[in-house]
Enzyme design. Structure first.
Site, mmCIF file in Angstrom:
data_model
loop_
_atom_site.group_PDB
_atom_site.id
_atom_site.type_symbol
_atom_site.label_atom_id
_atom_site.label_comp_id
_atom_site.label_asym_id
_atom_site.label_seq_id
_atom_site.Cartn_x
_atom_site.Cartn_y
_atom_site.Cartn_z
ATOM 1 N N ASN A 20 -76.957 -33.677 60.215
ATOM 2 C CA ASN A 20 -76.862 -34.892 59.406
ATOM 3 C C ASN A 20 -75.562 -34.966 58.613
ATOM 4 O O ASN A 20 -75.440 -35.774 57.693
ATOM 5 C CB ASN A 20 -78.050 -34.979 58.446
ATOM 6 C CG ASN A 20 -79.372 -35.083 59.176
ATOM 7 O OD1 ASN A 20 -79.470 -35.765 60.192
ATOM 8 N ND2 ASN A 20 -80.385 -34.397 58.673
ATOM 9 N N HIS A 44 -90.385 -41.166 55.610
ATOM 10 C CA HIS A 44 -90.199 -39.719 55.707
ATOM 11 C C HIS A 44 -91.370 -38.962 55.086
ATOM 12 O O HIS A 44 -92.028 -39.436 54.161
ATOM 13 C CB HIS A 44 -88.901 -39.315 55.007
ATOM 14 C CG HIS A 44 -88.495 -37.911 55.252
ATOM 15 N ND1 HIS A 44 -88.873 -36.871 54.431
ATOM 16 C CD2 HIS A 44 -87.746 -37.357 56.244
ATOM 17 C CE1 HIS A 44 -88.364 -35.743 54.890
ATOM 18 N NE2 HIS A 44 -87.678 -36.000 55.988
ATOM 19 N N GLU A 49 -87.547 -46.423 53.642
ATOM 20 C CA GLU A 49 -86.186 -45.917 53.807
ATOM 21 C C GLU A 49 -85.284 -47.106 54.112
ATOM 22 O O GLU A 49 -85.752 -48.146 54.587
ATOM 23 C CB GLU A 49 -86.119 -44.904 54.955
ATOM 24 C CG GLU A 49 -86.981 -43.674 54.747
ATOM 25 C CD GLU A 49 -86.920 -42.708 55.915
ATOM 26 O OE1 GLU A 49 -85.807 -42.214 56.225
ATOM 27 O OE2 GLU A 49 -87.971 -42.446 56.529
ATOM 28 N N SER A 104 -84.964 -42.085 59.331
ATOM 29 C CA SER A 104 -84.417 -40.789 59.727
ATOM 30 C C SER A 104 -84.624 -40.449 61.190
ATOM 31 O O SER A 104 -83.816 -39.717 61.775
ATOM 32 C CB SER A 104 -85.023 -39.681 58.861
ATOM 33 O OG SER A 104 -86.432 -39.633 59.006
ATOM 34 N N ASP A 133 -85.406 -45.102 49.882
ATOM 35 C CA ASP A 133 -84.733 -43.831 50.154
ATOM 36 C C ASP A 133 -83.487 -44.110 50.999
ATOM 37 O O ASP A 133 -83.591 -44.561 52.135
ATOM 38 C CB ASP A 133 -85.690 -42.895 50.894
ATOM 39 C CG ASP A 133 -85.081 -41.520 51.157
ATOM 40 O OD1 ASP A 133 -83.927 -41.287 50.744
ATOM 41 O OD2 ASP A 133 -85.757 -40.690 51.780
ATOM 42 N N HIS A 144 -80.152 -41.495 54.567
ATOM 43 C CA HIS A 144 -79.332 -41.604 55.777
ATOM 44 C C HIS A 144 -78.403 -42.819 55.740
ATOM 45 O O HIS A 144 -77.862 -43.211 56.774
ATOM 46 C CB HIS A 144 -80.229 -41.648 57.006
ATOM 47 C CG HIS A 144 -81.020 -40.391 57.190
ATOM 48 N ND1 HIS A 144 -80.542 -39.290 57.848
ATOM 49 C CD2 HIS A 144 -82.262 -40.054 56.745
ATOM 50 C CE1 HIS A 144 -81.451 -38.323 57.833
ATOM 51 N NE2 HIS A 144 -82.499 -38.768 57.159
ATOM 52 N N LYS A 189 -76.530 -34.695 53.088
ATOM 53 C CA LYS A 189 -76.302 -35.227 54.439
ATOM 54 C C LYS A 189 -74.850 -35.691 54.547
ATOM 55 O O LYS A 189 -73.969 -34.875 54.733
ATOM 56 C CB LYS A 189 -77.337 -36.296 54.756
ATOM 57 C CG LYS A 189 -78.747 -35.691 54.871
ATOM 58 C CD LYS A 189 -79.798 -36.688 55.230
ATOM 59 C CE LYS A 189 -81.128 -36.023 55.553
ATOM 60 N NZ LYS A 189 -81.713 -35.235 54.431
#
Length: 390
Positions: A39, A125, A169, A173, A198, A201, A232
């Site tokens: 990541n 997640h 998210e 992910s 979130d 990513h 990440k």
């Protein structure tokens, strides 16, 4: 039976279902594998600026924080990092945790509890799911990115009988696609709910300064709580929550994973600060462009035997395999060809949705991406009879 006998039987069951996991040594020099699984999207984990910042901080302040943040683990460096995170995320305040997982587990149970409701995207997640369950609130899920089902769920929740927290998210992910943030915010405001997003990513990768998908869409003021990670695209370690000053102060007093964890070491704090400075500047612009070019290059040359999700243009490129056995076999074939892309299986993804999760980095070269696509084209014919890519 004793403990080992019971657990051995359960491990055998996982093995039979091809769901048993083992640790993999990532830096084995004998393997010499091209890594398409990490990541570290911008390649900052080995950037000289981060390494030097961590080295200097370690030499000056040591290898450990020595205690939790409420004892002796809060120094000026971590306060400066939180101030920069808050400014970057267009929020009043930010709070740094030891990991993104710890940020979720500390935050969600601090905001909701018995009598309240957490509404989660089905593909959120595991840390978000675990935190929702830990809170004691009623947990409801809606099909991935399905605004109609989210609206129906919110309609059934009596806002007068407790708090409602929507959790999603921004970039998912395992699927690499984006949440419909504007639609979620519209529903959140209509039904008097709160929203936690979130950005694990997305941080570093979207927006003019890399602040994330929320900032790119101009929605910072409409999202109550932004969560993310420093480990990440930022190439360091730790997690964070950004929101109002009141939210940050509340978490200092109630987030158990914050209160009872030793603070991050000075080296990690310094590396994170260096990463944010870099990502917000011209070098960050160049790295984001290179990453986008690499994603386009990969997608344009992916063999027709592999299905693509048409809306997945992030650094995460899932190659769906279906059964765990197929994903495992393909991962083995690719490893033998020199590529590290582990099989992702249940419970990380739904049953019968095993996949190879290809992740692109700004540091990948075009010839490496071409070699991967050649290997992918050769891998499918090597499957055992009866296996197929879905």
């Amino acid at each position: 039976m004793n403990l080992d006998q019971i657990l051995r039987g359960e491990l055998d069951a996982l093995e039979k279902a091809q769901l048993r996991r083992t640790l993999r040594v990532a830096d084995d020099p004998a393997a010499r594998l091209l890594n398409f699984a990490a990541n570290d999207y911008l390649g900052l984990g080995r950037h000289p600026a981060l390494i030097e910042a961590a080295r200097r901080a370690t030499m000056e302040r040591g290898t450990g924080a020595g205690a939790s943040r409420l004892v002796t683990g809060t120094d000026r460096a971590v306060l400066r990092l939180e101030e920069e995170l808050a400014s970057w995320k267009e929020k009043e305040a930010a709070l740094v945790f030891t990991s993104g997982y710890a940020a979720a587990l500390g935050t969600i149970p601090s905001l909701v509890g018995k009598g309240d409701t957490v509404v989660l995207d089905k593909l959120a997640h595991a840390c978000l799911v675990d935190a929702a369950r830990l809170s004691g609130a009623t947990v409801r899920t809606f099909p991935h990115n399905d605004l109609g089902r989210l609206a129906a769920l919110l309609q059934k929740i009596d806002a007068g009988k407790g708090r409602t927290l929507i959790v999603t998210e921004s970039i998912f992910s395992m699927d690499g696609d984006a949440a419909p943030l504007r639609g979620i915010i519209e529903l959140k405001e209509r039904h008097g709910a709160w929203l936690l997003v979130d950005e694990a990513h997305a941080t570093g990768l979207y927006g003019t300064t890399g602040a994330g998908l929320i900032a790119e869409a101009g929605l910072s003021a409409q999202v109550e709580i932004v969560m993310g990670t420093l480990s990440k695209a930022l190439g360091s370690v730790g997690g964070y929550i950004a929101g109002s000053r009141i939210v940050a102060d509340w978490l200092v007093n109630r987030a158990r994973s914050f209160i009872y964890s030793t603070a991050l070491p000075p080296g990690g704090i310094a590396a994170s600060h260096a990463a944010i400075d870099l990502v917000r500047g011209t070098e960050g612009d160049a790295l984001r462009k290179q990453l986008r070019d690499n994603v386009t290059h990969f997608r344009s040359r992916l063999p027709a035997s592999w299905k693509q999700k048409p809306d997945t243009t992030s650094a995460i490129q899932p190659l769906l395999c279906g059964e765990a056995s197929t994903a495992l076999q393909l991962a083995t074939v690719l490893r033998e060809k020199g590529f590290l892309i582990p099989a992702i299986r249940y419970p990380t993804v739904p049953r019968h949705a095993a996949r190879l999760r290809v992740t692109l980095s700004a540091t990948h070269r075009a010839k490496e991406i071409d070699a991967l696509n050649e290997a992918l084209a050769e891998a499918v014919p090597q499957l055992s009879s009866g296996d197929q890519v879905k």
